[in-house]
Design a protein around this motif. Sequence first.
Motif, mmCIF file in Angstrom:
data_model
loop_
_atom_site.group_PDB
_atom_site.id
_atom_site.type_symbol
_atom_site.label_atom_id
_atom_site.label_comp_id
_atom_site.label_asym_id
_atom_site.label_seq_id
_atom_site.Cartn_x
_atom_site.Cartn_y
_atom_site.Cartn_z
ATOM 1 N N ILE A 1 0.869 -1.176 0.000
ATOM 2 C CA ILE A 1 0.000 0.000 0.000
ATOM 3 C C ILE A 1 0.904 1.223 0.000
ATOM 4 C CG2 ILE A 1 -1.709 1.324 1.315
ATOM 5 C CD1 ILE A 1 -2.580 -1.435 2.519
ATOM 6 N N MET A 2 0.679 2.110 -0.933
ATOM 7 C CA MET A 2 1.452 3.349 -1.012
ATOM 8 C C MET A 2 0.748 4.432 -0.205
ATOM 9 S SD MET A 2 3.785 2.256 -3.154
ATOM 10 C CE MET A 2 4.649 3.761 -3.579
ATOM 11 N N VAL A 3 1.521 5.193 0.546
ATOM 12 C CA VAL A 3 0.965 6.300 1.321
ATOM 13 C C VAL A 3 1.719 7.578 0.941
ATOM 14 C CG1 VAL A 3 0.420 7.199 3.617
ATOM 15 C CG2 VAL A 3 0.436 4.720 3.226
ATOM 16 N N GLY A 4 0.990 8.534 0.382
ATOM 17 C CA GLY A 4 1.575 9.821 0.051
ATOM 18 C C GLY A 4 2.262 9.893 -1.297
ATOM 19 N N ALA A 5 2.220 8.842 -2.094
ATOM 20 C CA ALA A 5 2.896 8.862 -3.395
ATOM 21 C C ALA A 5 2.239 9.888 -4.312
ATOM 22 C CB ALA A 5 2.851 7.476 -4.032
ATOM 23 N N ARG A 6 3.034 10.806 -4.860
ATOM 24 C CA ARG A 6 2.480 11.858 -5.708
ATOM 25 C C ARG A 6 3.453 12.362 -6.771
ATOM 26 N NH1 ARG A 6 3.763 13.182 -0.679
ATOM 27 N NH2 ARG A 6 4.966 15.035 -0.178
ATOM 28 N N ASP A 7 4.696 11.888 -6.745
ATOM 29 C CA ASP A 7 5.682 12.302 -7.740
ATOM 30 C C ASP A 7 6.194 11.031 -8.409
ATOM 31 O OD1 ASP A 7 7.594 13.488 -9.277
ATOM 32 O OD2 ASP A 7 8.862 14.162 -7.623
ATOM 33 N N LEU A 8 5.432 10.566 -9.396
ATOM 34 C CA LEU A 8 5.674 9.258 -9.989
ATOM 35 C C LEU A 8 6.137 9.378 -11.433
ATOM 36 C CD1 LEU A 8 2.417 7.546 -8.682
ATOM 37 C CD2 LEU A 8 4.710 7.288 -7.715
ATOM 38 N N ASP A 9 7.106 8.551 -11.795
ATOM 39 C CA ASP A 9 7.499 8.435 -13.196
ATOM 40 C C ASP A 9 6.458 7.600 -13.940
ATOM 41 O OD1 ASP A 9 9.900 9.863 -12.799
ATOM 42 O OD2 ASP A 9 10.900 8.057 -12.060
ATOM 43 N N GLY A 10 6.497 7.680 -15.254
ATOM 44 C CA GLY A 10 5.515 6.971 -16.065
ATOM 45 C C GLY A 10 5.501 5.480 -15.825
ATOM 46 N N GLU A 11 6.679 4.872 -15.709
ATOM 47 C CA GLU A 11 6.773 3.431 -15.454
ATOM 48 C C GLU A 11 6.163 3.080 -14.103
ATOM 49 O OE1 GLU A 11 8.021 -0.660 -15.573
ATOM 50 O OE2 GLU A 11 7.813 0.850 -17.155
ATOM 51 N N GLU A 12 6.363 3.945 -13.133
ATOM 52 C CA GLU A 12 5.809 3.682 -11.807
ATOM 53 C C GLU A 12 4.289 3.779 -11.820
ATOM 54 O OE1 GLU A 12 9.212 5.185 -8.764
ATOM 55 O OE2 GLU A 12 8.177 6.764 -9.867
ATOM 56 N N GLN A 13 3.757 4.775 -12.492
ATOM 57 C CA GLN A 13 2.302 4.906 -12.611
ATOM 58 C C GLN A 13 1.703 3.693 -13.292
ATOM 59 O OE1 GLN A 13 2.211 8.678 -14.684
ATOM 60 N NE2 GLN A 13 1.681 9.781 -12.811
ATOM 61 N N ALA A 14 2.362 3.228 -14.354
ATOM 62 C CA ALA A 14 1.860 2.066 -15.084
ATOM 63 C C ALA A 14 1.875 0.825 -14.197
ATOM 64 C CB ALA A 14 2.705 1.834 -16.335
ATOM 65 N N TYR A 15 2.910 0.670 -13.388
ATOM 66 C CA TYR A 15 3.005 -0.490 -12.504
ATOM 67 C C TYR A 15 1.894 -0.467 -11.454
ATOM 68 C CZ TYR A 15 5.056 -4.130 -9.575
ATOM 69 O OH TYR A 15 5.257 -5.287 -8.856
ATOM 70 N N LEU A 16 1.669 0.689 -10.856
ATOM 71 C CA LEU A 16 0.605 0.815 -9.858
ATOM 72 C C LEU A 16 -0.752 0.474 -10.452
ATOM 73 C CD1 LEU A 16 1.641 4.107 -8.020
ATOM 74 C CD2 LEU A 16 1.727 1.791 -7.095
ATOM 75 N N GLN A 17 -1.010 0.973 -11.660
ATOM 76 C CA GLN A 17 -2.296 0.722 -12.304
ATOM 77 C C GLN A 17 -2.444 -0.744 -12.691
ATOM 78 O OE1 GLN A 17 -2.328 3.547 -15.520
ATOM 79 N NE2 GLN A 17 -2.592 5.310 -14.158
ATOM 80 N N LYS A 18 -1.398 -1.322 -13.235
ATOM 81 C CA LYS A 18 -1.458 -2.718 -13.673
ATOM 82 C C LYS A 18 -1.776 -3.651 -12.512
ATOM 83 C CE LYS A 18 1.395 -6.392 -15.691
ATOM 84 N NZ LYS A 18 2.717 -6.735 -16.271
ATOM 85 N N HIS A 19 -1.195 -3.365 -11.343
ATOM 86 C CA HIS A 19 -1.338 -4.268 -10.201
ATOM 87 C C HIS A 19 -2.353 -3.770 -9.180
ATOM 88 C CE1 HIS A 19 1.949 -6.845 -11.495
ATOM 89 N NE2 HIS A 19 2.636 -5.753 -11.785
ATOM 90 N N ALA A 20 -3.053 -2.689 -9.506
ATOM 91 C CA ALA A 20 -4.106 -2.142 -8.635
ATOM 92 C C ALA A 20 -3.610 -1.938 -7.201
ATOM 93 C CB ALA A 20 -5.335 -3.057 -8.654
ATOM 94 N N ILE A 21 -2.418 -1.370 -7.084
ATOM 95 C CA ILE A 21 -1.860 -1.089 -5.760
ATOM 96 C C ILE A 21 -2.516 0.169 -5.210
ATOM 97 C CG2 ILE A 21 0.234 -0.413 -4.509
ATOM 98 C CD1 ILE A 21 1.814 -2.183 -6.443
ATOM 99 N N PRO A 22 -3.112 0.109 -4.015
ATOM 100 C CA PRO A 22 -3.783 1.286 -3.461
ATOM 101 C C PRO A 22 -2.787 2.406 -3.151
ATOM 102 C CG PRO A 22 -4.362 -0.712 -2.240
ATOM 103 C CD PRO A 22 -3.224 -1.060 -3.129
ATOM 104 N N VAL A 23 -3.230 3.639 -3.362
ATOM 105 C CA VAL A 23 -2.439 4.810 -3.006
ATOM 106 C C VAL A 23 -3.293 5.681 -2.099
ATOM 107 C CG1 VAL A 23 -1.200 6.845 -3.825
ATOM 108 C CG2 VAL A 23 -1.173 4.737 -5.195
#
Length: 200
Positions: A158-180
């Motif tokens: 679970i990510m807490v406070g994530a707000r400065d993400l690179d494109g690859e990181e955003q794609a990974y979070l979305q692909k794996h439905a990791i909560p932010v």
Amino acid sequence: MASNHLNLIFPQWQGGGPDLSTYYGAAEFRGLYLGQVPTTEMDVDTEAATAGEHAIFAYPTIAGQLRHTHSWVRRQAPDTVFTLGGGCDAAIPAAAYLNHRLHGDLTVLWFDSHGDLNTPASSPSGYFYGMPLRTLLGEGDAGLLAQIPLPLHPRQVIMVGARDLDGEEQAYLQKHAIPVVSVEAARQGAEAVLQAVRSR
């Protein structure tokens, strides 16, 4: 507090590049807040970091320090670990050890404005402090992954406070439905974080 608790000081700084500020920051935090608390400090190289290998800055030094710390923590076999680090990558030995000890029954709350979810291939800088969580999740440099006996599964994170993400990181979070959990939600109290834990 568990009877076999470890307070680990691991001021690894090379993951952030050639600047030693996180090394000195760890020493300052130790002096300000740990006082008489029993701690064990891992030795880290303070010589100037140089260009690395495998698309990771200061790779040989980082790999060696992580290997030594992984091995030391496993030998101590603590029930719980508090780590004071240099960079974010200082969390790897304790997190990897605890996930293996608990057979994957671990939830990781990653408090950071950044994702720390790059791989050497996707990292804009080649600095390892942007890769530790992805490494714990089992993706990245093969030599570093060999030190992690049981990678995390995305459902454990679970990510807490994530707000400065690179494109690859955003794609990974979305692909794996990791909560932010947003900064705003976290500031309202623990409920948003607890709800995210329950949802997993």
